[in-house]
Write an enzyme that holds these catalytic residues in place. Structure first.
Site, PDB file in Angstrom:
ATOM      1  N   VAL A 166     -12.755  -5.146   1.613  1.00  0.00           N
ATOM      2  CA  VAL A 166     -11.958  -3.927   1.703  1.00  0.00           C
ATOM      3  C   VAL A 166     -11.180  -3.976   3.006  1.00  0.00           C
ATOM      4  O   VAL A 166     -11.652  -4.510   4.011  1.00  0.00           O
ATOM      5  CB  VAL A 166     -12.785  -2.622   1.646  1.00  0.00           C
ATOM      6  CG1 VAL A 166     -13.396  -2.388   0.283  1.00  0.00           C
ATOM      7  CG2 VAL A 166     -13.853  -2.600   2.720  1.00  0.00           C
ATOM      8  N   GLY A 167      -9.995  -3.426   2.975  1.00  0.00           N
ATOM      9  CA  GLY A 167      -9.161  -3.393   4.175  1.00  0.00           C
ATOM     10  C   GLY A 167      -9.314  -2.050   4.872  1.00  0.00           C
ATOM     11  O   GLY A 167     -10.367  -1.412   4.832  1.00  0.00           O
ATOM     12  N   ASP A 168      -8.232  -1.610   5.483  1.00  0.00           N
ATOM     13  CA  ASP A 168      -8.262  -0.353   6.219  1.00  0.00           C
ATOM     14  C   ASP A 168      -8.086   0.870   5.324  1.00  0.00           C
ATOM     15  O   ASP A 168      -8.562   1.959   5.651  1.00  0.00           O
ATOM     16  CB  ASP A 168      -7.155  -0.353   7.284  1.00  0.00           C
ATOM     17  CG  ASP A 168      -5.772  -0.582   6.675  1.00  0.00           C
ATOM     18  OD1 ASP A 168      -5.680  -1.280   5.641  1.00  0.00           O
ATOM     19  OD2 ASP A 168      -4.782  -0.075   7.227  1.00  0.00           O
TER      20      ASP A 168
ATOM     21  N   THR B 192       0.882  -1.168   0.000  1.00  0.00           N
ATOM     22  CA  THR B 192       0.000   0.000   0.000  1.00  0.00           C
ATOM     23  C   THR B 192       0.910   1.205   0.000  1.00  0.00           C
ATOM     24  O   THR B 192       2.068   1.094   0.392  1.00  0.00           O
ATOM     25  CB  THR B 192      -0.828   0.016   1.323  1.00  0.00           C
ATOM     26  OG1 THR B 192      -1.681  -1.104   1.352  1.00  0.00           O
ATOM     27  CG2 THR B 192      -1.653   1.280   1.488  1.00  0.00           C
TER      28      THR B 192
ATOM     29  N   THR C 255      -4.358   1.493  -2.358  1.00  0.00           N
ATOM     30  CA  THR C 255      -3.877   0.110  -2.336  1.00  0.00           C
ATOM     31  C   THR C 255      -4.670  -0.785  -3.279  1.00  0.00           C
ATOM     32  O   THR C 255      -5.808  -0.462  -3.639  1.00  0.00           O
ATOM     33  CB  THR C 255      -3.998  -0.468  -0.909  1.00  0.00           C
ATOM     34  OG1 THR C 255      -3.341  -1.716  -0.824  1.00  0.00           O
ATOM     35  CG2 THR C 255      -5.456  -0.660  -0.503  1.00  0.00           C
TER      36      THR C 255
ATOM     37  N   GLY D  63      -4.538  -4.819   7.251  1.00  0.00           N
ATOM     38  CA  GLY D  63      -5.624  -3.864   7.410  1.00  0.00           C
ATOM     39  C   GLY D  63      -6.625  -4.241   8.479  1.00  0.00           C
ATOM     40  O   GLY D  63      -7.127  -3.377   9.214  1.00  0.00           O
TER      41      GLY D  63
HETATM   42  N1  ASP Z   1      -3.462  -2.270   4.525  1.00  0.00           N
HETATM   43  C1  ASP Z   1      -3.727  -2.888   3.252  1.00  0.00           C
HETATM   44  C2  ASP Z   1      -4.985  -3.692   3.348  1.00  0.00           C
HETATM   45  O1  ASP Z   1      -5.188  -4.333   4.352  1.00  0.00           O
HETATM   46  C3  ASP Z   1      -2.655  -3.802   2.785  1.00  0.00           C
HETATM   47  C4  ASP Z   1      -1.241  -3.361   3.004  1.00  0.00           C
HETATM   48  O2  ASP Z   1      -0.979  -2.258   3.399  1.00  0.00           O
HETATM   49  O3  ASP Z   1      -0.331  -4.130   2.750  1.00  0.00           O
HETATM   50  O4  ASP Z   1      -5.717  -3.718   2.384  1.00  0.00           O
END
Ligand code: ASP
Length: 354
Positions: free
Chosen positions: A232-234, A203, A221, A257
């Site tokens: 969806v992540g963070d 990301t 990301t 995330g």
């Molecule tokens: N934070 C991102 C997610 O969880 C992935 C990452 O930063 O590697 O989608």
């Protein structure tokens, strides 16, 4: 934190930045660039921080800030370099796809001066989700658009729909699929990428403060590789993947995330700074909360996380810092030059594979 920068060094570096960058064309600018006040009237030391893949982003954003560009315009143009780079398989074009082989992108941003936020999730076919998030922020009464609606919204502003899979990211996905189940009908491809054991993540987060003390943040990301479609992540969640308050600071995150969402880490880090913590300490404190809230299955027998998580933060005065669970690095431009620095960390050694 590095030693204080001498005024002469600072001005020399800024001048180099100015000379090096041609006038920038900023799509859907928050505002046109305007002359900076004289350094004696600066409210903050201008700084741009980013995740370790953001060396080019901090250079670009810093140059734009020194040309008088808006703080959000600067960080968006910075992270777009990574989004458009087919070689970065964690962001935008060339990002690793979901379990169905489809690239779904997430991004969010906040603009301190206007107190606005924008985000997109599960966006398909558009290379620069950060820019679409900025359009949501700038042109709508909403904050978060997802899926088909987000794509239609982007197309209405003239974005082109494109295939986001590169030959490399397609091959990595085929390789992952062929290794899922030894009894299915997919045969493996030549092992050109080692992407099987642990789903790769990646990301870019970027946060900036201008000489006027105006802040902004953006995170973009392709999310967790091989994720369940629709996950969806963070990153697109305002308050988790990034957060910005023009009175206090800005912060963002990369890494697992799901663990960040549990603590609203972007928001929490900014709140720590509001209560007086230095940026590095604020990031470390947020990580301690993450570990406390981790489920047992995510910790080794000795209580260490089985994942990586990083936070990056700047405050209103232009102080900055970053911290990770395990050693990592971040990109910074503090007026001298764009450079990589080590993050502070909670644990020295990676999680044991127990
Ligand atoms: N934070 C991102 C997610 O969880 C992935 C990452 O930063 O590697 O989608």
């Amino acid at each position: 934190m590095p030693d204080a920068l001498s005024r002469r060094d600072f001005l020399a570096s800024a001048a180099v930045g100015l000379a090096a960058s041609a006038a920038v064309d900023i799509p859907h600018a928050m505002r046109p660039p305007r002359p900076l006040p004289p350094p004696s009237r600066w409210a903050a030391r201008p700084v741009v921080i980013s995740s370790g893949n953001g060396l080019r982003a901090v250079q670009k954003a810093f140059d734009m800030i020194m040309q008088g560009a808006d703080t959000l315009d600067a960080v968006i143009e910075g992270v777009k370099i990574q989004e458009l780079d087919p070689k970065d398989n964690s962001v935008g074009y060339g990002g690793l796809p979901n379990a169905d082989g489809v690239v779904q992108l997430d991004a969010s941003c906040m603009h301190g001066p206007t107190r606005r936020a924008g985000a997109v999730g599960c966006l398909e076919g558009i290379k620069t989700p950060s820019e679409v998030a900025k359009l949501v922020l700038k042109y709508t009464n909403h904050i978060f658009l997802v899926g088909e609606g987000a794509k239609k919204f982007a197309l209405s502003y003239g974005f082109k729909e494109e295939d986001l899979l590169t030959p490399e990211s397609r091959e990595a996905w085929l390789h992952w699929r062929a290794n899922l189940n030894p009894n299915d009908n997919y045969l493996d491809l030549p092992d050109t990428m080692s992407v099987v054991v642990q789903a790769p993540t990646g990301t870019i987060n970027c946060d900036a403060v201008t000489p006027q003390g105006d802040l902004s943040s953006v995170t973009t990301t392709s999310g967790l590789a091989w994720k369940i479609p629709g996950r969806v992540g963070d990153s697109p969640i305002v308050g988790a993947g990034e957060y910005c308050d023009n009175d206090a600071g800005a912060a963002g995150s990369t890494g697992r995330g799901e663990s960040n969402i549990m603590v609203c880490g972007g928001f929490l880090t900014v709140e720590h700074m509001r209560r007086g913590m230095k940026p590095t300490d604020a990031c470390l404190e947020t990580l301690r909360r993450v570990v406390t809230l981790s489920e047992k299955r995510l910790l080794t027998a000795d209580g260490k996380p089985r994942y990586q998580l990083n936070f990056y933060a700047i405050n209103k005065r232009g102080e900055y810092g970053a911290a990770s669970l395990y050693p990592s690095h971040f990109a910074i431009h503090d007026g001298t030059q764009a450079k990589l620095q080590d993050t502070a960390h909670l644990y020295d050694t990676p999680a044991a594979n127990d």
